[in-house]
Design a protein around this motif. Structure first.
Motif, mmCIF file in Angstrom:
data_model
loop_
_atom_site.group_PDB
_atom_site.id
_atom_site.type_symbol
_atom_site.label_atom_id
_atom_site.label_comp_id
_atom_site.label_asym_id
_atom_site.label_seq_id
_atom_site.Cartn_x
_atom_site.Cartn_y
_atom_site.Cartn_z
ATOM 1 N N ALA A 3 0.839 -1.202 0.000
ATOM 2 C CA ALA A 3 0.000 0.000 0.000
ATOM 3 C C ALA A 3 0.878 1.258 0.000
ATOM 4 O O ALA A 3 0.627 2.210 -0.729
ATOM 5 C CB ALA A 3 -0.914 -0.008 1.221
ATOM 6 N N ARG A 7 0.731 4.255 -2.908
ATOM 7 C CA ARG A 7 0.344 5.644 -2.641
ATOM 8 C C ARG A 7 0.740 5.973 -1.214
ATOM 9 O O ARG A 7 0.020 5.653 -0.290
ATOM 10 C CB ARG A 7 -1.185 5.820 -2.756
ATOM 11 N N ASP A 39 0.728 8.761 0.458
ATOM 12 C CA ASP A 39 -0.154 9.644 1.223
ATOM 13 C C ASP A 39 -1.421 8.926 1.669
ATOM 14 O O ASP A 39 -1.864 9.068 2.811
ATOM 15 C CB ASP A 39 -0.478 10.923 0.424
ATOM 16 N N ILE A 40 -2.001 8.124 0.764
ATOM 17 C CA ILE A 40 -3.244 7.442 1.118
ATOM 18 C C ILE A 40 -2.963 6.348 2.163
ATOM 19 O O ILE A 40 -3.771 6.121 3.071
ATOM 20 C CB ILE A 40 -3.911 6.837 -0.136
ATOM 21 N N ALA A 41 -1.794 5.710 2.062
ATOM 22 C CA ALA A 41 -1.433 4.723 3.082
ATOM 23 C C ALA A 41 -1.375 5.394 4.454
ATOM 24 O O ALA A 41 -1.774 4.831 5.473
ATOM 25 C CB ALA A 41 -0.093 4.080 2.744
ATOM 26 N N GLN A 42 -0.895 6.624 4.464
ATOM 27 C CA GLN A 42 -0.828 7.399 5.711
ATOM 28 C C GLN A 42 -2.245 7.595 6.277
ATOM 29 O O GLN A 42 -2.457 7.513 7.483
ATOM 30 C CB GLN A 42 -0.169 8.747 5.394
ATOM 31 N N LEU A 43 -3.232 7.807 5.381
ATOM 32 C CA LEU A 43 -4.626 7.973 5.816
ATOM 33 C C LEU A 43 -5.168 6.711 6.483
ATOM 34 O O LEU A 43 -6.112 6.769 7.262
ATOM 35 C CB LEU A 43 -5.531 8.281 4.615
ATOM 36 N N MET A 44 -4.579 5.556 6.146
ATOM 37 C CA MET A 44 -5.018 4.297 6.741
ATOM 38 C C MET A 44 -4.379 4.097 8.115
ATOM 39 O O MET A 44 -4.491 3.033 8.712
ATOM 40 C CB MET A 44 -4.643 3.109 5.845
ATOM 41 N N GLY A 45 -3.655 5.105 8.579
ATOM 42 C CA GLY A 45 -3.015 4.993 9.883
ATOM 43 C C GLY A 45 -1.624 4.395 9.829
ATOM 44 O O GLY A 45 -1.050 4.057 10.858
ATOM 45 N N LEU A 46 -1.089 4.259 8.598
ATOM 46 C CA LEU A 46 0.269 3.707 8.495
ATOM 47 C C LEU A 46 1.264 4.871 8.510
ATOM 48 O O LEU A 46 1.200 5.750 7.655
ATOM 49 C CB LEU A 46 0.420 2.941 7.174
ATOM 50 N N ASN A 47 2.162 4.856 9.471
ATOM 51 C CA ASN A 47 3.179 5.905 9.514
ATOM 52 C C ASN A 47 4.290 5.533 8.534
ATOM 53 O O ASN A 47 5.007 4.569 8.724
ATOM 54 C CB ASN A 47 3.724 6.027 10.936
#
Lengths: 286, 233, 334
Positions: free
Chosen positions: A170, A174, A176-184
């Motif tokens: 993920a 992407r 940035d979108i992975a970051q939205l999933m809570g992945l730092n």
């Protein structure tokens, strides 16, 4: 028969090269990072194993229990503290920073261990061999090859069947979108580098048991790993194993033709494949 | 008791370009707020600012009273804020099901899980193992909404979910909305279709060139006021 | 009335000072001792290498870690031309230049297939291929290398002092030529194209710039000039071996550190970097490996903290330029 033997030895050697390559392949896949210091980190692992093995009187194989987690920790710290600051659209910062790192590691090893060649002594297993039809195969090369197949199988499984692998894919797709999933992202990258250096540690210890090494041999190991990645095709781990085997066979067959021709033959096969199939034999990634 | 979301004096930049100027906005728990405005008015920048994809001054965005304006997106997400981004932006190397699972990877407790999502959008269960980007646009939008719901958010933001979809599909998705928002979930809906936006929301905010040009109850605002706020005429 | 101007009072003053320095340096054989002359010659050769690498990496976006391929090729080409083909040293130099261009063209076609960082490692492979190949050439001493016979050295000039002066003037000449050529290139239409590619490849493409050809031209020209510098390096050393000729440390690591420390992507950077590098080397080189570790660390810190290098720090936001490249629109009041 000699030729068959050369091909067999080359195939087994290819396993080692695939291990050099697997870590490179992983971090390129997850974060598009190419680490120029990769080869020097392989050599660093071999030296750490040497210190642990000699210091504690352990077999180098057992030293892996210490060296693998140690290198993984170094990888995580390196990524979080240094390399994450270089990640972005510009390829210059990561390249030049890892290049500087390569020079630092090489010279630090020179300072601590001198330029004298060293070897990891694994005992009787080093010379043990079994007959295979008309040929004989060394136990050690077979172990290394089996380990390479195991490592690549494990990485493949991790990448496609675990939560961590999902996070890697993920983030690779992407950030940035992975970051939205809570992945730092910084942490995910740190984990990728930790796994990369764990594999590197394994590769370094096997390198040290198979041949002698000194602080200057890292560059060549990076190149072998890189050639295996490109021959196999970007983003394909099993392709990387095939790439390693092709490189290994090219070298042993080259050495058979003329001893001075060993490494050169590997490079030439690499350049030929680059000329004919620029995306490698089994590409998966653009 | 602080509001669920409180935005005060938000100035946000998009690269070198300032996209929002002193935006104020509050969202109370349980309501649906619509954000409308022309292209380039700053709606997406507002969504990205709340979700942490654009980081601003800490105090500019407060969530449950905590200053979150300067947090990273993963830290904001962990507090229960989810964004369905404009253009869906699914993970192309992940299957449909993996896209949904990764939405729930923080493990927040709540009503949403794979089973309930598949009940809501049965087509996704049928196609769970295909790559997410092999789906039609409408199905991809369902995955994007499902991916956000899987995190069991308290605040769900949906950015232009009907963009580029056939009217039939849009109707389907909006028909599912009451069921989604019903259970104590708060939502911000960014929408180009003003009638649609007003029908699903209790309050509406209009942005114009990065500033709030209108704010009121969805039932109270007149067509005239909206077109003034929208076009600045 | 408005005019577009490039020079500023500062750049005009800098050019005057530079001219004076070049004149002073050209007279060095008359005022400097033998050791100083050698050092100055080395400074000019490194300045040339750094300027060329900066053009490649800082302007054309071709980050090579294998420029030692062409340093070594130039050195070996020079030895082959004089020892095997019987050319005089001065006649051998243009041959080496052409050789560098001819060999680098097919190399470029091949390794341009690799993107970004993988391109970098590809250049390294090429350098290794060259090193291993020259180690197989028995006529040039194979793996142990060979020395330039004194009969050939004497063709340059009779006495030792004159010979060293000639070698020095060649080094100074190539440095002036390289810096001048890069400066003029960057001012030309080609240079504008190059900067456009560096800043935004997609936009450059839409403006009709042929990216592949522009990069190819830069790569080949750089390789030809790097080969020429290589020839002069080994003319100064009088001895060549595969390991010395294709040393990644000497001809790439140091050069990269010089450019990064000085300021990548500026004409001034490599000059400042070279001065800093030699100042450090002359004071700290006794430290050996520690010196190299420190150099690597400084380069990393600069890359992370001040990616535009020392010149970037000096230049700051005011956009000072010693080499006038930017166009400025001058109003009536100016």
């Amino acid at each position: 028969m000699d030729w068959l033997n050369a091909i067999l030895q080359g195939t087994l050697l290819g396993g080692l090269y695939a291990m050099f390559a697997a870590g490179l392949s992983l971090i390129f896949g997850v974060m598009r990072l190419v680490n120029i210091a990769h080869g020097d980190l392989i050599v660093l692992s071999a030296y750490l194993a040497l210190t642990v093995a000699v210091g504690l009187g352990l077999n180098p194989m057992l030293a892996l229990v210490i060296v693998v987690p140690l290198m993984a920790a170094i990888g995580y710290a390196l990524q979080r503290l240094v390399l994450n600051r270089t990640m972005g659209d510009d390829i210059l910062p990561p390249l030049l920073v890892t290049f500087g790192l390569s020079v630092i590691i090489q010279n630090a090893l020179l300072t601590v261990y001198t330029a004298d060649p060293q070897k990891l002594n694994a005992g009787a297993i080093e010379t043990a061999s079994v007959p295979l039809g008309p040929l004989t195969v060394g136990i050690m090369p077979v172990i290394v090859f089996a380990a390479a197949v195991g490592v690549i199988g494990l990485l493949q499984w991790m990448f496609y069947h675990t939560a961590l692998g999902r996070a890697f894919r993920a983030t690779s797709d992407r950030q940035d979108i992975a970051q939205l999933m809570g992945l730092n992202r910084a942490h995910v990258f740190g984990l990728a580098m930790a796994i990369c250096l764990a594999v590197t540690a394994l590769a370094g210890v096997f390198l040290g048991m198979r041949t002698s090494f000194d602080p200057a041999v890292g560059g060549t190991r990076l190149i072998f790993g890189f050639e295996a990645v490109i021959i196999g095709g970007l983003g394909n781990l099993w392709g990387t194993l095939a790439g390693g085997v092709i490189l290994g066979v090219a070298q042993t067959v080259g050495a058979k033709i003329h001893p001075g021709f060993q490494i050169l033959a590997g490079h030439i096969v690499f350049l030929l494949i680059l000329a004919v199939r620029p995306r490698g034999l089994f590409p998966r990634m653009d | 008791m602080p509001e669920l979301l409180e935005i005060k004096g938000l100035d946000a930049r998009y690269g070198d370009f300032q996209a929002l100027y002193g935006v104020d906005m509050t969202v109370s728990a349980g309501e649906v707020v619509a954000v409308i405005g022309a292209n380039g008015a700053g709606k997406t920048t507002l969504m990205r600012s709340i979700s942490g994809l654009i980081r601003n001054g800490a105090d500019m965005v407060r969530y449950r009273g905590n200053a979150i304006g300067a947090l990273r997106a993963d830290q904001v997400a962990a507090q229960g804020v989810a964004l369905v981004p404009e253009g869906r932006l699914l993970f192309q190397s992940l299957s449909v099901e993996e896209n949904l699972i990764i939405g729930g990877q923080m493990g927040r407790k709540g009503p949403w899980n794979l089973r309930r999502l598949y009940d809501l959008f049965p087509i996704l269960e049928e196609r769970r193992n295909v790559p997410a980007t092999a789906l039609s646009g409408g199905q991809q939008q369902m995955v994007a909404i499902g991916r956000a719901l899987m995190s069991n958010p308290d605040l769900l933001m949906m950015d232009e979910i009907s963009l580029g979809l056939a009217p039939v599909i849009i109707r389907q998705i909006y028909e599912a909305l009451p069921g989604i928002v019903g259970e104590g979930l708060t939502a911000i809906v960014v929408e180009q279709d003003i009638a649609k936006a007003l029908s699903v929301s209790s309050r509406v905010i209009c942005l114009q060139e990065g500033r709030v040009s209108l704010s009121g109850k969805s039932g109270d605002v007149t067509r005239d006021a909206i077109s003034r706020a929208y076009f600045g005429v | 009335m408005q005019t577009v101007s490039r020079s500023t009072p500062l750049s005009r003053a800098a050019m005057t000072v530079l001219l004076l320095i070049v004149v002073l340096m050209a007279a060095a054989p008359y005022w400097a001792g033998r050791a100083e002359l050698r050092l100055l010659g080395e400074v000019f050769l490194y300045l040339s290498l750094a300027t060329l690498w900066n053009l490649l990496a800082g302007y054309a976006g071709l980050v090579s870690v294998g420029q030692q391929a062409f340093v070594g090729l130039g050195g070996y080409g020079f030895f082959a031309a004089t020892m095997l083909w019987g050319l005089s040293p001065l006649a051998a130099l243009p041959i080496v230049f052409v050789l560098g261009a001819v060999i680098s063209a097919p190399v470029a076609v091949l390794i341009f297939r690799l993107r970004g960082a993988y391109f970098a490692i590809g250049t390294w492979v090429v350098a290794e291929v060259f090193r291993l190949s020259f180690a197989q050439v028995a006529a040039l001493g194979g793996g142990s290398g060979s020395s330039l016979p004194s009969a050939i050295v004497k063709q340059l000039a009779e006495g030792r002092d004159q010979r060293e002066a000639v070698a020095y003037w060649l080094a100074l000449g190539v440095a002036v030529a390289v810096v001048g050529a890069v400066f003029l290139l960057l001012r030309s239409r080609q240079g504008v194209a190059l900067t456009a590619i560096r800043d935004n490849e997609l936009a450059a493409k839409s403006l009709g710039i042929d990216i592949w050809r522009t990069k190819f031209t830069v790569y080949v020209a750089t390789a030809a000039l790097t080969s020429l510098v290589g020839a002069l390096i080994f003319l100064q050393k009088l001895r060549i071996s595969p390991d010395a000729a294709f040393s990644a440390n000497d001809w790439t690591a140091f050069v990269i550190f010089i450019v990064v420390i000085g300021g990548i992507g500026t004409v001034e950077g490599p000059i400042i970097g070279t001065l800093v590098f030699f100042a450090l080397r002359e004071t700290l080189a006794d430290l050996g490996t520690t010196y190299l570790i420190a150099l690597g660390a400084v380069a990393i810190i600069i890359m992370l903290r001040a990616p535009k290098g020392l010149w970037g720090l000096v230049r700051g936001k005011r956009g000072l330029e010693l080499f006038p490249l930017s166009r400025r629109v001058m109003g009536q009041g100016d």
